[in-house]
Scaffold this motif. Structure first.
Motif, PDB file in Angstrom:
ATOM      1  N   VAL A 112       0.819  -1.216   0.000  1.00 10.95           N
ATOM      2  CA  VAL A 112       0.000   0.000   0.000  1.00 10.95           C
ATOM      3  C   VAL A 112       0.855   1.269   0.000  1.00 10.95           C
ATOM      4  O   VAL A 112       0.570   2.203  -0.771  1.00 10.95           O
TER       5      VAL A 112
ATOM      6  N   PHE B  85       0.599   4.024  -2.935  1.00 13.35           N
ATOM      7  CA  PHE B  85       0.241   5.417  -2.644  1.00 13.35           C
ATOM      8  C   PHE B  85       1.334   6.376  -3.113  1.00 13.35           C
ATOM      9  O   PHE B  85       1.042   7.519  -3.495  1.00 13.35           O
TER      10      PHE B  85
ATOM     11  N   LEU C 247       0.660   6.766  -6.698  1.00 16.11           N
ATOM     12  CA  LEU C 247      -0.543   7.603  -6.843  1.00 16.11           C
ATOM     13  C   LEU C 247      -0.216   9.071  -6.607  1.00 16.11           C
ATOM     14  O   LEU C 247      -0.730   9.958  -7.300  1.00 16.11           O
TER      15      LEU C 247
ATOM     16  N   ALA D 261      -4.986   7.681 -11.889  1.00 14.39           N
ATOM     17  CA  ALA D 261      -4.992   7.380 -10.453  1.00 14.39           C
ATOM     18  C   ALA D 261      -6.140   6.440 -10.089  1.00 14.39           C
ATOM     19  O   ALA D 261      -5.991   5.549  -9.243  1.00 14.39           O
TER      20      ALA D 261
ATOM     21  N   THR E 124      -5.668   2.728  -8.483  1.00 15.85           N
ATOM     22  CA  THR E 124      -6.371   2.350  -7.248  1.00 15.85           C
ATOM     23  C   THR E 124      -7.147   1.057  -7.445  1.00 15.85           C
ATOM     24  O   THR E 124      -7.176   0.192  -6.559  1.00 15.85           O
TER      25      THR E 124
ATOM     26  N   LEU F 108      -4.749  -1.812  -7.213  1.00 12.84           N
ATOM     27  CA  LEU F 108      -4.390  -2.073  -5.809  1.00 12.84           C
ATOM     28  C   LEU F 108      -5.483  -2.851  -5.108  1.00 12.84           C
ATOM     29  O   LEU F 108      -5.210  -3.833  -4.396  1.00 12.84           O
ATOM     30  N   PHE F 109      -6.731  -2.451  -5.280  1.00 16.73           N
ATOM     31  CA  PHE F 109      -7.842  -3.170  -4.647  1.00 16.73           C
ATOM     32  C   PHE F 109      -7.952  -4.594  -5.182  1.00 16.73           C
ATOM     33  O   PHE F 109      -8.269  -5.524  -4.443  1.00 16.73           O
TER      34      PHE F 109
ATOM     35  N   LEU G 271     -10.545   1.293   1.211  1.00 13.28           N
ATOM     36  CA  LEU G 271     -11.462   1.915   0.257  1.00 13.28           C
ATOM     37  C   LEU G 271     -12.012   3.232   0.787  1.00 13.28           C
ATOM     38  O   LEU G 271     -12.140   4.203   0.042  1.00 13.28           O
TER      39      LEU G 271
ATOM     40  N   ALA H  39      -9.312   5.898   0.484  1.00 17.01           N
ATOM     41  CA  ALA H  39      -9.175   6.318  -0.909  1.00 17.01           C
ATOM     42  C   ALA H  39     -10.360   7.172  -1.353  1.00 17.01           C
ATOM     43  O   ALA H  39     -10.194   8.154  -2.093  1.00 17.01           O
TER      44      ALA H  39
ATOM     45  N   GLY I 110     -10.127  10.960  -2.635  1.00 11.06           N
ATOM     46  CA  GLY I 110     -10.689  11.291  -3.940  1.00 11.06           C
ATOM     47  C   GLY I 110     -11.724  12.396  -3.864  1.00 11.06           C
ATOM     48  O   GLY I 110     -11.763  13.284  -4.727  1.00 11.06           O
TER      49      GLY I 110
END
Length: 442
Positions: free
Chosen positions: A196, A200, A203, A215, A219, A222-223, A240, A243, A247
């Motif tokens: 993570v 990040f 990102l 981005a 993401t 990553l999920f 989540l 994020a 966002g």
């Protein structure tokens, strides 16, 4: 008395007819719904064959790329002429990228897994360094307000963030596979660190350039990796939520991004034409009808629809090829995604599972975001349609990723056995044996 015997005989005949089995004609008649059931069974058996995923990934990937080349040429002609360039200018650049990408696909499909894993760290480091260089004045270039490009000289530019997607998948898959081998993924610290923080960091470098669309895709990757690694629901929801909050802040503090959200579902450009692109994308789709107006006959590409050959090429496809064309593109992406899920679900190798799942998440999520924006169901994120839209920086890593899926499909033991007995392979084996015979043997 004779009437009674006749009546009794008639009753016995009726009884025999009721209790007897079906007639020969009835027995020969196929059961109701048998045709559909037979087709379903044949399709299921065909899908369960060892090489099905291999051929579906290869065929769908190449068909999307070829159809994309056709649509790039059609959609970009007017834009090229607008800038006093040859009408085939963008097509030639895309064709060159497709040729190089095909070479990358073939290389990736033939590389052994250990080499893919060995390249994970170098690709990550190089991608991160290039994304840092993008932010250095004089090196990085701004396109449409986003500082995400590096000039390679002449008309060629490079967008390092596109390679960052591939880097995160390979590095994350190798990291999670090694931790799974050591049985460390049951601990949340090992599940999150360093996956993570590194994601990040990438990102953050992307958001420094203002590229919200890339981005979002990073993401999603990553999920996808966390979900494949078996992240608990509360941990998944926590990441989540963080994020989503980040966002929301980034969107709320940027008027341009807020305007894009306000154009979701819009049917009118508005008094200041803030929803011009979204609405004209819908106009292009609506005017295509069932089978479209024909290749090259689009009206919206004549200056009405911005980014017709990049982010909104799906709208031009709908206008020129109609509903049949757009459904064909959707079917190809669905086949590619489903074959990727099959590869990830049937393997015993953890690296293959994470990498195949990450690539499938990447291509599927990006296609959904792009097509959803064209249909007016999602805000315009500025991401290209994978393998289809114009852009060499997006095409090259995506074709390499498709080559990864092909390599993973070939690694299945049943697929290896099936490939070994193909006619071409058998002929090569026989020819090699003939050459190895002693000189005196007939």
């Amino acid at each position: 008395m004779p009437e009674s015997r006749c009546a009794a005989a008639a009753r016995r005949a009726r009884t025999r007819r009721r209790t007897a089995g079906p007639s020969a004609a009835a027995r020969s008649r196929p059961p109701r719904g048998g045709g559909l059931r037979r087709l379903y069974e044949q399709a299921r058996r065909a899908w369960d064959r060892p090489l099905t995923a291999y051929y579906v990934i290869l065929g769908a990937g190449l068909l999307i790329t070829v159809l994309g080349l056709v649509m790039v040429y059609s959609a970009s002609m007017i834009t090229a002429l607008k800038y006093s360039l040859p009408s085939s200018y963008f097509f030639r650049k895309q064709f060159l990228a497709a040729v190089i990408g095909t070479g990358l696909l073939l290389i990736a499909s033939r590389m052994p897994l250990r080499l893919h894993r060995a390249l994970a760290y170098p690709i990550l480091v190089v991608s991160a360094c290039l994304m840092v260089l993008v932010q250095i004045p004089g090196i990085g270039q701004s396109v449409n307000g986003n500082q995400n490009w590096i000039s390679l000289g002449g008309p060629f530019q490079l967008q390092p963030s596109e390679f960052g997607k591939l880097a995160l998948i390979l590095w994350g898959a190798d990291l999670l596979a090694r931790k799974q081998d050591k049985r460390l993924l049951t601990q949340w610290k090992h599940l999150l660190v360093p996956l993570v923080p590194v994601a990040f960091t990438l990102l953050g470098l992307i958001m420094l350039g203002g590229d919200m669309g890339t981005a979002i895709i990073l993401t999603a990757i990553l999920f996808g990796l966390l979900w494949l690694a078996g992240a608990p629901t509360r941990l998944f929801v926590g990441v989540l939520s963080v994020a989503a909050v980040i966002g929301a802040v980034l969107i709320g503090t940027n008027p341009n991004r807020m305007a894009r959200f306000q154009c979701v579902g819009a049917t009118d450009p508005g008094p200041d034409d803030s929803c011009w692109q979204a609405v004209h994308g819908i106009y292009a789709l609506a005017s295509g009808g069932w089978f479209g107006s024909g290749i090259g006959a689009s009206v919206e590409k004549w200056g009405q629809l911005p980014e017709a050959h990049t982010d909104f090429i799906f709208a031009i496809t709908g206008e020129e090829l109609g509903l049949a064309g757009t459904l064909s593109v959707l079917a190809l992406f669905a086949a590619l995604g489903y074959a990727g899920i099959r590869v990830a679900g049937r393997t015993e190798d953890p690296f293959v599972r994470y990498a195949a799942g990450g690539v499938t998440t990447w291509i599927t999520a990006q296609a959904v975001v792009n097509i959803g924006a064209v249909l007016g169901l999602l805000p315009i994120a500025g991401v290209p349609l994978p393998l289809f839209s114009y852009g060499g920086s997006a095409l090259l890593p995506t074709m390499f990723a498709v080559g990864l899926l092909i390599a993973f499909a070939r690694e299945d033991p049943a697929a290896k056995a099936a490939l070994a007995v193909r006619p071409g392979m058998r002929w090569k084996t026989m020819r090699r044996r003939v050459k190895e015979r002693p000189s005196g043997e007939r």
